[in-house]
Design a protein around this motif. Sequence first.
Motif, PDB file in Angstrom:
ATOM      1  N   SER A   1      10.806   8.447   0.026  1.00 19.97           N
ATOM      2  CA  SER A   1      10.388   9.578   0.851  1.00 19.97           C
ATOM      3  C   SER A   1      10.201  10.838   0.040  1.00 19.97           C
ATOM      4  O   SER A   1       9.389  11.693   0.390  1.00 19.97           O
ATOM      5  CB  SER A   1      11.390   9.808   1.980  1.00 19.97           C
ATOM      6  N   GLY A   2      10.844  10.997  -1.047  1.00 23.18           N
ATOM      7  CA  GLY A   2      10.696  12.183  -1.895  1.00 23.18           C
ATOM      8  C   GLY A   2       9.314  12.223  -2.515  1.00 23.18           C
ATOM      9  O   GLY A   2       8.697  13.287  -2.614  1.00 23.18           O
ATOM     10  N   ASP A   3       8.845  11.063  -2.934  1.00 25.97           N
ATOM     11  CA  ASP A   3       7.494  11.008  -3.503  1.00 25.97           C
ATOM     12  C   ASP A   3       6.438  11.333  -2.436  1.00 25.97           C
ATOM     13  O   ASP A   3       5.455  12.005  -2.721  1.00 25.97           O
ATOM     14  CB  ASP A   3       7.207   9.610  -4.074  1.00 25.97           C
ATOM     15  N   VAL A   4       6.668  10.852  -1.236  1.00 27.13           N
ATOM     16  CA  VAL A   4       5.728  11.114  -0.156  1.00 27.13           C
ATOM     17  C   VAL A   4       5.690  12.598   0.155  1.00 27.13           C
ATOM     18  O   VAL A   4       4.631  13.201   0.328  1.00 27.13           O
ATOM     19  CB  VAL A   4       6.077  10.284   1.087  1.00 27.13           C
TER      20      VAL A   4
ATOM     21  N   ALA B 275       6.543  15.096  -1.845  1.00 26.30           N
ATOM     22  CA  ALA B 275       5.975  15.811  -2.986  1.00 26.30           C
ATOM     23  C   ALA B 275       4.458  15.652  -2.969  1.00 26.30           C
ATOM     24  O   ALA B 275       3.709  16.618  -3.199  1.00 26.30           O
ATOM     25  CB  ALA B 275       6.567  15.287  -4.288  1.00 26.30           C
ATOM     26  N   THR B 276       3.989  14.457  -2.689  1.00 24.32           N
ATOM     27  CA  THR B 276       2.547  14.213  -2.644  1.00 24.32           C
ATOM     28  C   THR B 276       1.920  15.024  -1.510  1.00 24.32           C
ATOM     29  O   THR B 276       0.845  15.623  -1.679  1.00 24.32           O
ATOM     30  CB  THR B 276       2.260  12.714  -2.447  1.00 24.32           C
ATOM     31  N   LEU B 277       2.587  15.055  -0.375  1.00 28.94           N
ATOM     32  CA  LEU B 277       2.079  15.820   0.761  1.00 28.94           C
ATOM     33  C   LEU B 277       2.053  17.315   0.452  1.00 28.94           C
ATOM     34  O   LEU B 277       1.088  18.017   0.777  1.00 28.94           O
ATOM     35  CB  LEU B 277       2.924  15.525   2.001  1.00 28.94           C
ATOM     36  N   ALA B 278       3.085  17.827  -0.199  1.00 32.46           N
ATOM     37  CA  ALA B 278       3.160  19.244  -0.548  1.00 32.46           C
ATOM     38  C   ALA B 278       2.060  19.586  -1.554  1.00 32.46           C
ATOM     39  O   ALA B 278       1.379  20.628  -1.441  1.00 32.46           O
ATOM     40  CB  ALA B 278       4.532  19.584  -1.109  1.00 32.46           C
ATOM     41  N   ILE B 279       1.881  18.747  -2.533  1.00 35.67           N
ATOM     42  CA  ILE B 279       0.851  18.987  -3.539  1.00 35.67           C
ATOM     43  C   ILE B 279      -0.537  18.939  -2.874  1.00 35.67           C
ATOM     44  O   ILE B 279      -1.418  19.757  -3.160  1.00 35.67           O
ATOM     45  CB  ILE B 279       0.968  17.968  -4.690  1.00 35.67           C
ATOM     46  N   PHE B 280      -0.701  17.992  -1.961  1.00 30.76           N
ATOM     47  CA  PHE B 280      -1.972  17.879  -1.249  1.00 30.76           C
ATOM     48  C   PHE B 280      -2.257  19.141  -0.433  1.00 30.76           C
ATOM     49  O   PHE B 280      -3.359  19.678  -0.455  1.00 30.76           O
ATOM     50  CB  PHE B 280      -1.974  16.631  -0.350  1.00 30.76           C
ATOM     51  N   LEU B 281      -1.263  19.621   0.279  1.00 36.64           N
ATOM     52  CA  LEU B 281      -1.439  20.835   1.092  1.00 36.64           C
ATOM     53  C   LEU B 281      -1.690  22.050   0.207  1.00 36.64           C
ATOM     54  O   LEU B 281      -2.527  22.905   0.538  1.00 36.64           O
ATOM     55  CB  LEU B 281      -0.229  21.052   1.987  1.00 36.64           C
ATOM     56  N   LEU B 282      -0.968  22.139  -0.912  1.00 44.13           N
ATOM     57  CA  LEU B 282      -1.179  23.245  -1.845  1.00 44.13           C
ATOM     58  C   LEU B 282      -2.617  23.191  -2.404  1.00 44.13           C
ATOM     59  O   LEU B 282      -3.295  24.220  -2.506  1.00 44.13           O
ATOM     60  CB  LEU B 282      -0.151  23.180  -2.984  1.00 44.13           C
ATOM     61  N   LEU B 283      -3.032  21.985  -2.764  1.00 38.59           N
ATOM     62  CA  LEU B 283      -4.386  21.802  -3.270  1.00 38.59           C
ATOM     63  C   LEU B 283      -5.419  22.194  -2.208  1.00 38.59           C
ATOM     64  O   LEU B 283      -6.417  22.865  -2.510  1.00 38.59           O
ATOM     65  CB  LEU B 283      -4.596  20.353  -3.713  1.00 38.59           C
ATOM     66  N   MET B 284      -5.197  21.851  -0.966  1.00 32.46           N
ATOM     67  CA  MET B 284      -6.111  22.224   0.121  1.00 32.46           C
ATOM     68  C   MET B 284      -6.148  23.736   0.303  1.00 32.46           C
ATOM     69  O   MET B 284      -7.224  24.310   0.505  1.00 32.46           O
ATOM     70  CB  MET B 284      -5.697  21.546   1.430  1.00 32.46           C
TER      71      MET B 284
ATOM     72  N   LEU C  99       0.814  -1.199   0.000  1.00 30.07           N
ATOM     73  CA  LEU C  99       0.000   0.000   0.000  1.00 30.07           C
ATOM     74  C   LEU C  99       0.852   1.256   0.000  1.00 30.07           C
ATOM     75  O   LEU C  99       0.540   2.209  -0.705  1.00 30.07           O
ATOM     76  CB  LEU C  99      -0.930   0.021   1.216  1.00 30.07           C
ATOM     77  N   VAL C 100       1.880   1.278   0.789  1.00 27.07           N
ATOM     78  CA  VAL C 100       2.715   2.472   0.905  1.00 27.07           C
ATOM     79  C   VAL C 100       3.605   2.613  -0.321  1.00 27.07           C
ATOM     80  O   VAL C 100       3.744   3.701  -0.875  1.00 27.07           O
ATOM     81  CB  VAL C 100       3.570   2.421   2.186  1.00 27.07           C
ATOM     82  N   LEU C 101       4.163   1.531  -0.776  1.00 27.92           N
ATOM     83  CA  LEU C 101       5.104   1.610  -1.870  1.00 27.92           C
ATOM     84  C   LEU C 101       4.423   1.572  -3.223  1.00 27.92           C
ATOM     85  O   LEU C 101       4.979   2.047  -4.202  1.00 27.92           O
ATOM     86  CB  LEU C 101       6.114   0.465  -1.782  1.00 27.92           C
ATOM     87  N   GLY C 102       3.261   1.027  -3.260  1.00 28.05           N
ATOM     88  CA  GLY C 102       2.548   0.932  -4.523  1.00 28.05           C
ATOM     89  C   GLY C 102       2.803  -0.417  -5.144  1.00 28.05           C
ATOM     90  O   GLY C 102       3.695  -1.164  -4.749  1.00 28.05           O
ATOM     91  N   ALA C 103       2.050  -0.708  -6.170  1.00 30.55           N
ATOM     92  CA  ALA C 103       2.179  -1.999  -6.829  1.00 30.55           C
ATOM     93  C   ALA C 103       3.450  -2.006  -7.664  1.00 30.55           C
ATOM     94  O   ALA C 103       3.681  -1.148  -8.479  1.00 30.55           O
ATOM     95  CB  ALA C 103       0.970  -2.280  -7.702  1.00 30.55           C
TER      96      ALA C 103
END
Length: 173
Positions: A17-20, A22-31, A6-10
């Motif tokens: 950690s860089g993807d995490v 980036a995803t978190l930053a994009i999520f916060l920016l989107l919020m 689940l964490v790493l993907g299929a």
Amino acid sequence: MLLDYLVLGAGAEKFNSGDVLATLAIFLLLMFLLKKFAWGPLMGIMQEREQLVASEIDAAEKARTETRALLEEQKSLLKEARTEAQSIIEGAKKQGEASREEIVTAARTEANRLKESAVREIETAKEKAIAAVREEVVSLSVLAASKVLGKEISEEDNSALIKETIAKAGEAK
């Protein structure tokens, strides 16, 4: 293993950690963007809608109150109209009764007047008939007396004899 999947993907084998981040930053920016551009206007529209519904509820309550007041007013006007109609009917009945009494009284008065007039006419006719009978009796008496005496009676004797016979006939009556 499931957690890694689940964490790493299929198909990924290790945690990136860089993807995490980036995803978190994009999520916060989107919020942040959603809050700034979509959430505020959406909440404004929701508040306007809430105020509109509240004002419509108030207007409906006012209309219901006014309707009740108008209904009560209509009821009182209807009751007043019924009372007035009853009063008019009673007045018409009284006036009709008074007119009836007046007509009956006038009819009785007229009947009495006609009766008295008829009685007077009968009395007058009776007196005329008696006078005519007296005249006839006098004429016959004079004629019989003249035949008995064998002579004609003068006009003066005739008049005196008529008066005397009438006076006697009046006393006999």
